[in-house]
Write a protein that holds these residues in place. Structure first.
Motif, PDB file in Angstrom:
ATOM      1  N   ARG A   1       0.835  -1.207   0.000  1.00 51.93           N
ATOM      2  CA  ARG A   1       0.000   0.000   0.000  1.00 51.93           C
ATOM      3  C   ARG A   1       0.870   1.259   0.000  1.00 51.93           C
ATOM      4  NH1 ARG A   1      -5.128  -1.972   3.798  1.00 51.93           N
ATOM      5  NH2 ARG A   1      -5.830  -3.507   2.296  1.00 51.93           N
ATOM      6  N   LEU A   2       1.586   1.395  -1.086  1.00 55.00           N
ATOM      7  CA  LEU A   2       2.606   2.434  -1.178  1.00 55.00           C
ATOM      8  C   LEU A   2       2.145   3.568  -2.079  1.00 55.00           C
ATOM      9  CD1 LEU A   2       5.583   3.266  -0.704  1.00 55.00           C
ATOM     10  CD2 LEU A   2       6.171   1.845  -2.674  1.00 55.00           C
ATOM     11  N   TRP A   3       2.110   4.755  -1.519  1.00 57.39           N
ATOM     12  CA  TRP A   3       1.850   5.924  -2.344  1.00 57.39           C
ATOM     13  C   TRP A   3       2.425   7.153  -1.657  1.00 57.39           C
ATOM     14  CZ3 TRP A   3      -2.378   3.478   0.130  1.00 57.39           C
ATOM     15  CH2 TRP A   3      -3.018   4.217   1.131  1.00 57.39           C
ATOM     16  N   SER A   4       2.682   8.156  -2.451  1.00 57.27           N
ATOM     17  CA  SER A   4       3.042   9.442  -1.852  1.00 57.27           C
ATOM     18  C   SER A   4       1.790  10.295  -1.909  1.00 57.27           C
ATOM     19  CB  SER A   4       4.180  10.112  -2.626  1.00 57.27           C
ATOM     20  OG  SER A   4       3.744  10.507  -3.903  1.00 57.27           O
ATOM     21  N   ASN A   5       1.589  11.083  -0.928  1.00 54.77           N
ATOM     22  CA  ASN A   5       0.361  11.869  -0.898  1.00 54.77           C
ATOM     23  C   ASN A   5       0.615  13.281  -0.403  1.00 54.77           C
ATOM     24  OD1 ASN A   5       0.763  11.499   1.787  1.00 54.77           O
ATOM     25  ND2 ASN A   5      -1.214  10.572   2.204  1.00 54.77           N
ATOM     26  N   GLN A   6      -0.481  14.004  -0.279  1.00 59.29           N
ATOM     27  CA  GLN A   6      -0.444  15.385   0.196  1.00 59.29           C
ATOM     28  C   GLN A   6       0.574  16.208  -0.588  1.00 59.29           C
ATOM     29  OE1 GLN A   6      -0.063  15.490   4.453  1.00 59.29           O
ATOM     30  NE2 GLN A   6      -1.518  13.823   4.725  1.00 59.29           N
ATOM     31  N   GLY A   7       0.528  16.056  -1.881  1.00 63.56           N
ATOM     32  CA  GLY A   7       1.419  16.844  -2.722  1.00 63.56           C
ATOM     33  C   GLY A   7       2.873  16.537  -2.481  1.00 63.56           C
ATOM     34  N   GLY A   8       3.153  15.346  -1.997  1.00 70.25           N
ATOM     35  CA  GLY A   8       4.541  14.958  -1.790  1.00 70.25           C
ATOM     36  C   GLY A   8       5.056  15.296  -0.408  1.00 70.25           C
ATOM     37  N   THR A   9       4.166  15.570   0.522  1.00 63.61           N
ATOM     38  CA  THR A   9       4.625  15.918   1.863  1.00 63.61           C
ATOM     39  C   THR A   9       4.789  14.699   2.753  1.00 63.61           C
ATOM     40  OG1 THR A   9       2.353  16.291   2.563  1.00 63.61           O
ATOM     41  CG2 THR A   9       3.591  18.201   1.773  1.00 63.61           C
TER      42      THR A   9
ATOM     43  N   VAL B   1      -5.389  -4.949  -6.353  1.00 58.55           N
ATOM     44  CA  VAL B   1      -5.213  -3.709  -7.112  1.00 58.55           C
ATOM     45  C   VAL B   1      -5.447  -2.532  -6.174  1.00 58.55           C
ATOM     46  CG1 VAL B   1      -6.113  -2.274  -8.984  1.00 58.55           C
ATOM     47  CG2 VAL B   1      -5.926  -4.745  -9.286  1.00 58.55           C
ATOM     48  N   LEU B   2      -4.519  -1.625  -6.177  1.00 62.86           N
ATOM     49  CA  LEU B   2      -4.643  -0.404  -5.388  1.00 62.86           C
ATOM     50  C   LEU B   2      -5.099   0.696  -6.338  1.00 62.86           C
ATOM     51  CD1 LEU B   2      -3.959   0.052  -2.385  1.00 62.86           C
ATOM     52  CD2 LEU B   2      -1.741   0.931  -3.103  1.00 62.86           C
ATOM     53  N   ALA B   3      -6.158   1.418  -5.980  1.00 64.43           N
ATOM     54  CA  ALA B   3      -6.714   2.405  -6.916  1.00 64.43           C
ATOM     55  C   ALA B   3      -6.993   3.725  -6.208  1.00 64.43           C
ATOM     56  CB  ALA B   3      -7.997   1.871  -7.545  1.00 64.43           C
ATOM     57  N   VAL B   4      -6.756   4.796  -6.930  1.00 65.94           N
ATOM     58  CA  VAL B   4      -7.044   6.135  -6.424  1.00 65.94           C
ATOM     59  C   VAL B   4      -8.238   6.687  -7.180  1.00 65.94           C
ATOM     60  CG1 VAL B   4      -6.198   8.506  -6.237  1.00 65.94           C
ATOM     61  CG2 VAL B   4      -4.654   6.609  -5.828  1.00 65.94           C
ATOM     62  N   VAL B   5      -9.106   7.347  -6.446  1.00 64.33           N
ATOM     63  CA  VAL B   5     -10.313   7.904  -7.043  1.00 64.33           C
ATOM     64  C   VAL B   5     -10.337   9.399  -6.762  1.00 64.33           C
ATOM     65  CG1 VAL B   5     -12.834   7.901  -6.896  1.00 64.33           C
ATOM     66  CG2 VAL B   5     -11.577   5.742  -6.803  1.00 64.33           C
TER      67      VAL B   5
ATOM     68  N   PRO C   1      -9.836   9.268  -2.165  1.00 61.09           N
ATOM     69  CA  PRO C   1      -9.992   7.938  -1.558  1.00 61.09           C
ATOM     70  C   PRO C   1      -9.075   6.929  -2.239  1.00 61.09           C
ATOM     71  CG  PRO C   1     -12.118   8.873  -2.221  1.00 61.09           C
ATOM     72  CD  PRO C   1     -11.057   9.712  -2.838  1.00 61.09           C
ATOM     73  N   VAL C   2      -8.500   6.033  -1.454  1.00 59.54           N
ATOM     74  CA  VAL C   2      -7.673   4.953  -1.996  1.00 59.54           C
ATOM     75  C   VAL C   2      -8.389   3.634  -1.719  1.00 59.54           C
ATOM     76  CG1 VAL C   2      -5.430   3.803  -1.923  1.00 59.54           C
ATOM     77  CG2 VAL C   2      -5.570   6.276  -1.564  1.00 59.54           C
ATOM     78  N   TYR C   3      -8.516   2.821  -2.746  1.00 65.11           N
ATOM     79  CA  TYR C   3      -9.236   1.553  -2.639  1.00 65.11           C
ATOM     80  C   TYR C   3      -8.294   0.380  -2.846  1.00 65.11           C
ATOM     81  CZ  TYR C   3     -13.739   3.993  -2.876  1.00 65.11           C
ATOM     82  OH  TYR C   3     -14.814   4.788  -2.612  1.00 65.11           O
TER      83      TYR C   3
ATOM     84  N   CYS D   1     -14.020  -3.900  -4.212  1.00 66.27           N
ATOM     85  CA  CYS D   1     -13.074  -2.884  -3.734  1.00 66.27           C
ATOM     86  C   CYS D   1     -13.496  -2.348  -2.372  1.00 66.27           C
ATOM     87  CB  CYS D   1     -12.995  -1.721  -4.728  1.00 66.27           C
ATOM     88  SG  CYS D   1     -12.457  -2.211  -6.375  1.00 66.27           S
ATOM     89  N   VAL D   2     -12.526  -2.115  -1.532  1.00 71.59           N
ATOM     90  CA  VAL D   2     -12.775  -1.564  -0.203  1.00 71.59           C
ATOM     91  C   VAL D   2     -11.903  -0.335  -0.024  1.00 71.59           C
ATOM     92  CG1 VAL D   2     -12.605  -2.003   2.270  1.00 71.59           C
ATOM     93  CG2 VAL D   2     -13.259  -3.859   0.731  1.00 71.59           C
ATOM     94  N   GLN D   3     -12.505   0.741   0.451  1.00 69.36           N
ATOM     95  CA  GLN D   3     -11.710   1.939   0.687  1.00 69.36           C
ATOM     96  C   GLN D   3     -10.789   1.716   1.880  1.00 69.36           C
ATOM     97  OE1 GLN D   3     -13.843   5.676   0.858  1.00 69.36           O
ATOM     98  NE2 GLN D   3     -12.084   6.749   1.742  1.00 69.36           N
ATOM     99  N   VAL D   4      -9.517   1.982   1.695  1.00 67.59           N
ATOM    100  CA  VAL D   4      -8.553   1.738   2.768  1.00 67.59           C
ATOM    101  C   VAL D   4      -7.958   3.037   3.310  1.00 67.59           C
ATOM    102  CG1 VAL D   4      -7.947  -0.573   2.019  1.00 67.59           C
ATOM    103  CG2 VAL D   4      -6.691   1.382   1.089  1.00 67.59           C
ATOM    104  N   SER D   5      -8.157   4.121   2.589  1.00 64.46           N
ATOM    105  CA  SER D   5      -7.593   5.371   3.073  1.00 64.46           C
ATOM    106  C   SER D   5      -8.260   6.545   2.366  1.00 64.46           C
ATOM    107  CB  SER D   5      -6.089   5.426   2.812  1.00 64.46           C
ATOM    108  OG  SER D   5      -5.528   6.615   3.343  1.00 64.46           O
ATOM    109  N   GLN D   6      -8.086   7.691   2.901  1.00 61.32           N
ATOM    110  CA  GLN D   6      -8.558   8.924   2.267  1.00 61.32           C
ATOM    111  C   GLN D   6      -7.447   9.938   2.449  1.00 61.32           C
ATOM    112  OE1 GLN D   6     -11.855   9.782   1.090  1.00 61.32           O
ATOM    113  NE2 GLN D   6     -11.484  11.964   0.806  1.00 61.32           N
TER     114      GLN D   6
END
Lengths: 377, 172
Positions: free
Chosen positions: A92-100, A335-339, A347-349, A358-363
């Protein structure tokens, strides 16, 4: 032309034409371009010595142990001490908040901890592989990083790249160092390099863009401008390096003996050719940025529908909201998906295969579209 | 000593840099990414000069390399602090700026599209390429271009909501 057509033309033209181009840095372009050329020229000498015999250079590198004082630099580009990470649902790897910040497992890690990390990261079942101080590190479940190489393996300004075998604990990198492209194969369980190989470049095999594109069945797939090749580190001498496709086809990804490629379908090497790619391997065509599922059965390509690589059978439609933006295969095969979430963040699913549920795992919070960094990046 | 093609290469960079930078900006929505992508593309052009200069239309060849460079970056996107999405959208301020706001919203919609849909939209509406030309550039079938474009338009209409679209930039 309807109103939206006109609005699009005008809006894009207004914005793009208003962007003032910075002056081209010709010195840098030609310097780096020359370096690519020199790399080829220098390697021609190598090839001249070994003509069609690639140079396999085994370079076992010992790696410091896990002790934080044995090889881990005190400087901060290395992620350490972030607390135990849960990889149970995939990386569950992503960068978020504009890279913060970046999200790994179940934690958001402030960007201050990773701000000096290089440019490449790869999700693996064993943790996050990233590059710092010109060498690869593995961020493990412990929340600490282990250097996979005792010394720098890449030039300061090169962009190292890593790919991972979905079934075996193997990771391969391509790095530019001392005027050559070198492949390195690492065992993530043993946390050490197990083999290395200098890409045999020539005027015919232009490797200015050589990079690892996949690792599968222990084989390392490499794409150059002259075509795609496979490095089998278990084979000696000439037989270790064989061509898979010509320049018109490019290997994009390989999983479970399924080769995703662009361009014309490559022919299987003749029986008796010695190529490790025998008729038990299959080819499937896709876009240059398409992705293969870890079992090699599904292709993901900018759609919420996964298409079967077999060419027949039902596709899997992911149960995602219509504002689907981006998706990638996670290390656990899901599959990890961004909406798109408008003003409320993104939301990240997490989507199961083959059900597509699909289940939402983060926002994520607002501040920019999160960048998914999957295991097949 | 400069290689024999240096002058020709410099001439190509000088002649095309501005146009291609704007294309790169439209594709990425980010000035720094646009510059990085174009820089990386021309490095490859330099090292593959014989092939590029031998192409019938070198600028078209370089544009193709640029688009693929940007799409390829999806796989190897810089992340962490090195990637800051440029929110190049002005806030809604007053009613007399409604025309500008509408264009900004359309632009924001374009930058929110998935990269491949965005590429198709930019190539069609900014570069004015035909479906066949886009298909050739992206190395996909024309039907794929059509479906990507259709999906992009549907996404844009959804993002823009039910407001009336007007060619003079005003919104109802």
């Amino acid at each position: 032309m309807n109103d939206l057509d006109t609005l699009l033309s005008t809006a894009i033209r207004d914005k793009a034409d208003a962007a003032v181009p910075p002056p081209p840095d010709l010195k840098r372009i030609t310097s780096r371009g020359r370096r690519r050329s020199r790399m080829r020229t220098g390697a021609v000498g190598v090839v001249a010595l070994a003509v069609i015999a690639p140079l396999a250079a085994v370079a076992y590198e010992t790696v410091p142990g896990l002790g934080r004082d044995s090889g881990s630099p005190a400087a901060s580009p290395v992620i350490d001490g972030v607390g135990r990470l849960n990889f149970g649902g995939g990386l569950r790897l992503w960068s978020n908040q504009g890279g913060t910040s970046i999200h790994v497992g179940d934690k958001d890690i402030p960007v201050a901890r990773v701000s000096n990390i290089g440019t490449q990261a790869t999700g693996t079942s064993y943790g996050l592989v990233y590059f710092a101080q010109q060498r690869p590190y593995l961020l493990e479940r412990s929340g600490n990083s282990v250097p996979l190489s005792a010394k720098p393996t890449a030039d300061e300004h090169s962009r190292p790249h890593a790919e991972v075998d979905a079934q075996r604990p193997l990771m391969a990198t391509s790095t530019f160092h001392d005027g050559a492209v070198r492949l390195r194969l690492y065992n993530l369980q043993q946390r050490r390099a197990v083999d290395s190989f200098q890409v045999p470049c020539s005027s015919d095999a232009d490797c200015s863009a050589a990079k690892v594109v996949a690792v599968d069945q222990g084989l390392v797939f490499v794409r150059t401008e002259a075509g795609s090749y496979v490095w089998d580190h278990t084979r000696p001498g000439d037989s270790a390096w064989t061509q898979v496709t010509g320049p018109k086809s490019k290997v994009v990804a390989v999983r479970n003996k399924t080769i995703l490629h662009t361009g014309p379908k490559p022919a299987h090497p003749p029986v008796g050719s010695g190529s490790p790619i025998d008729r038990s391997w299959s080819y499937t065509k896709g876009a240059i940025d398409a992705q293969l599922s870890t079992n090699g059965k599904w292709v993901l390509s900018w759609s919420n529908t996964l298409k079967p690589t077999s060419g027949h059978g039902a596709a899997i439609r992911l149960d995602l909201p219509d504002d689907y933006i981006n998706a990638t295969f996670d290390t656990d095969g899901s599959v990890l998906a961004v909406v798109a979430g408008g003003h409320g963040g993104y939301p990240v699913y997490d989507c199961m295969i083959p059900s597509g549920r699909c289940v939402q795992v983060s926002q994520t919070k607002t501040g920019g579209e999160p960048v998914l960094v999957g295991n097949d990046m | 000593m400069k290689p024999p093609h240096h002058a020709d290469f410099t001439a190509l960079v000088t002649a095309t840099w501005g146009r291609l930078y704007r294309t790169a900006f439209a594709l990425t929505g980010d000035r720094q990414l646009a510059e990085d992508a174009l820089q990386a593309t021309f490095e490859k052009v330099y090292s593959s000069w014989r092939r590029v200069s031998g192409a019938g239309q070198p600028e078209a060849y370089v544009r193709r390399m640029l688009v693929n460079e940007v799409l390829g970056w999806r796989r190897r996107m810089s992340w962490g602090a090195e990637r800051v999405v440029e929110a190049d959208v002005d806030p809604v301020t007053s009613s007399h700026e409604e025309a500008v706001v509408t264009f900004d919203e359309v632009w924001a919609g374009v930058t929110a599209l998935p990269p491949r849909q965005r590429a198709v939209v930019v190539l069609r509406y900014y570069e004015q390429l035909s479906e066949a030309e886009i298909a050739e550039l992206l190395d996909v079938r024309p039907g794929t271009v059509k479906s990507q474009c259709s999906a992009a338009m549907a996404n844009l209409r959804r993002l823009l909501g039910d407001r009336e679209l007007s060619t003079n930039g005003e919104q109802a």
